[in-house]
Design an enzyme around this catalytic site. Structure first.
Site, PDB file in Angstrom:
ATOM      1  N   ALA A 223       0.335  -0.870   1.523  1.00  0.00           N
ATOM      2  CA  ALA A 223       0.133  -1.446   2.908  1.00  0.00           C
ATOM      3  C   ALA A 223       0.145  -0.169   3.826  1.00  0.00           C
ATOM      4  O   ALA A 223      -0.610  -0.209   4.911  1.00  0.00           O
ATOM      5  CB  ALA A 223       1.057  -2.471   3.206  1.00  0.00           C
ATOM      6  N   SER A 228      -2.719   3.259   7.522  1.00  0.00           N
ATOM      7  CA  SER A 228      -2.381   4.275   8.616  1.00  0.00           C
ATOM      8  C   SER A 228      -3.374   5.395   8.673  1.00  0.00           C
ATOM      9  O   SER A 228      -3.676   5.858   9.726  1.00  0.00           O
ATOM     10  CB  SER A 228      -1.201   4.528   8.309  1.00  0.00           C
ATOM     11  OG  SER A 228       0.010   3.417   8.523  1.00  0.00           O
ATOM     12  N   GLU A 350       2.877   6.132  14.284  1.00  0.00           N
ATOM     13  CA  GLU A 350       2.397   7.388  13.837  1.00  0.00           C
ATOM     14  C   GLU A 350       0.948   7.933  14.100  1.00  0.00           C
ATOM     15  O   GLU A 350       0.487   9.003  14.214  1.00  0.00           O
ATOM     16  CB  GLU A 350       2.359   7.436  12.123  1.00  0.00           C
ATOM     17  CG  GLU A 350       1.550   6.150  11.589  1.00  0.00           C
ATOM     18  CD  GLU A 350       1.763   6.098  10.233  1.00  0.00           C
ATOM     19  OE1 GLU A 350       1.831   6.975   9.365  1.00  0.00           O
ATOM     20  OE2 GLU A 350       2.511   5.106   9.505  1.00  0.00           O
TER      21      GLU A 350
END
Ligand code: HEM
Length: 393
Positions: A223, A228, A350
């Site tokens: 995930a 990301s 991030e």
């Protein structure tokens, strides 16, 4: 390819609320594309995430994971889900995530040093992907020497050329790896999230079982890593292709990027290029009516986050990147309700760091005119395969 998933989404949205399609794993499924349907269905308890509710002859195949990797949050419904989520949540809370900031900033600067030295770079392979691996490795407390294996595993399982045979092999390797890592955390706990999960107990002194721990570590890698990396690269693509957008995030003459404008950009790009095109497959526990189309119990339902996020009935001028739109955070890219992404605060942090550090270090960076960006041809994820750029040291 670049606009293809969005063009397909637009066509389907217009022609009906739910469509019978062939799912990425080759089985039959229903695809739901309108915001007005996708948003409530993400939160609808009549749609189960448990395979127990899949019709035996419904054609659903899935990943066929062993139990030690399958006992995860995205395969279960309340109340089992509630228990597991309660145990896992504190490890992803604001405190843990904020504590990761200095390490992440340092890591982004280290990668930027390498970019500066190279000059001609691929912002996927040289920046977004290694940064994302690093974040997940920090999170799980993975030792330096094992980190390179992560990327190979995720591409092997999610990439376009993945075979069932290849997948089984990788899954076996990952299971051995996580079992060993968890044993290490038991004997020598660190400050990482995995150590916190090994130690987690709730008010009833309940703990995560061994299968739940390995499954959670596996889920976090999946995930966390790919979505990301894709969000970061899409954000960089947005600022490098739109000078006005870039100026709004890092006004010329300012010493650094604006934190608020960077945060708004990340949110808007999350909507515009939803990294997960689809929510996790769901199975209706009873026949459900979606805008007049009846989906029978037990059949596979795919909710298109990407299409809902570009629905013109919900978002004005949805194909434009507009970080000052008033309903910025109403996108569905992190899901909704009980399965809302547990890693969303970390993913946002991030991406903000990746964009901020990049624009601060390379205010004059350009897309490489000789090598256009390429998008991944994946039916599940939305992300760049490569983003060639020229950066000045
Ligand atoms: C841009 C990055 C990310 C995106 C777009 C994303 C997207 C999503 C979505 C859409 C869901 C809900 C799926 C559904 O209801 O069908 C979800 C759930 C989840 N995500 Fe993320 N995610 C991201 C980053 C992360 C990170 C960094 C982590 C952790 C390290 C993470 C961990 C999880 C977990 C554990 C769940 C399951 C939550 C539950 O079922 O209770 N995600 N994510």
């Amino acid at each position: 390819m670049s606009e293809q998933p969005h063009a397909v989404g637009a066509r389907l949205r217009e022609s009906g609320p739910a469509h019978k399609i062939v799912a990425p794993d080759g089985s039959a499924a229903w695809l739901v594309t309108r915001y007005e349907d996708v948003a409530p269905l993400l939160a609808d308890p009549r749609l189960s995430l448990s395979k127990q509710h899949a019709k035996p002859d419904g054609g659903y195949r899935g990943f066929e994971l062993p139990p030690a990797l399958d006992a995860n949050l995205l395969n279960m419904d309340p109340p089992q889900h509630t228990r597991l989520r309660r145990l896992a949540s504190p490890a992803f809370g604001a405190g843990h995530v904020a504590r990761m900031r200095p390490a992440l900033e340092k890591a982004a600067h280290r990668l930027a040093d390498d970019l500066a030295a190279a000059g001609e770079v691929d912002l996927v392979a040289d920046y977004a992907a290694p940064f994302s691996v690093l974040v997940i490795s920090e999170l799980l407390g993975v030792p330096e020497e094992s980190r390179h294996r992560f990327r190979a595993w995720t591409t092997g399982l999610l990439g376009a050329g993945a075979t069932r045979e290849g997948m089984r092999e990788i899954v076996g390797e990952m299971l051995r790896f996580f079992t060993g890592l968890i044993a290490d955390k038991r004997t020598a706990p660190g400050t990482d999230v995995l150590s916190a999960l090994v130690a987690a107990r709730d008010a009833d002194d309940d703990r995560l079982t061994e299968d739940e721990l390995t499954s959670l570590a596996f889920l976090l890698l999946f995930a966390g890593f790919e979505n990301s990396a894709n969000l970061m690269a899409s954000c960089l693509h947005a600022v490098l292709t739109d000078p006005e957008l870039r100026r709004s995030v890092r006004p010329p003459g300012d010493a650094a990027s604006s934190p608020d404008a960077t945060a708004a950009l990340v949110e808007e790009v999350a909507r515009h290029e939803s990294p997960a095109l689809l929510a996790i497959r769901r199975f209706p526990v009873e026949d459900i009516d979606v805008g007049g189309v009846v989906i029978p119990a037990g059949e596979t339902v795919l909710l298109s986050l990407a299409s809902a996020n570009r629905d013109p009935r919900r978002f004005t001028a949805p194909d434009a990147v507009d970080p000052v739109r008033p309903d910025l955070a109403r996108h569905l890219s992190f899901g909704q309700s009980v399965h809302y992404c547990i890693g969303a605060p970390l993913a946002r942090l991030e991406a903000r760091i990746a964009v901020g550090v990049f624009l601060d270090r390379f205010p004059n960076a350009l897309l490489d005119p000789g090598s256009p960006p390429r998008w991944q041809p994946s039916p599940r994820v939305r992300g760049l395969a490569s983003l060639p750029a020229l950066v000045d040291g």
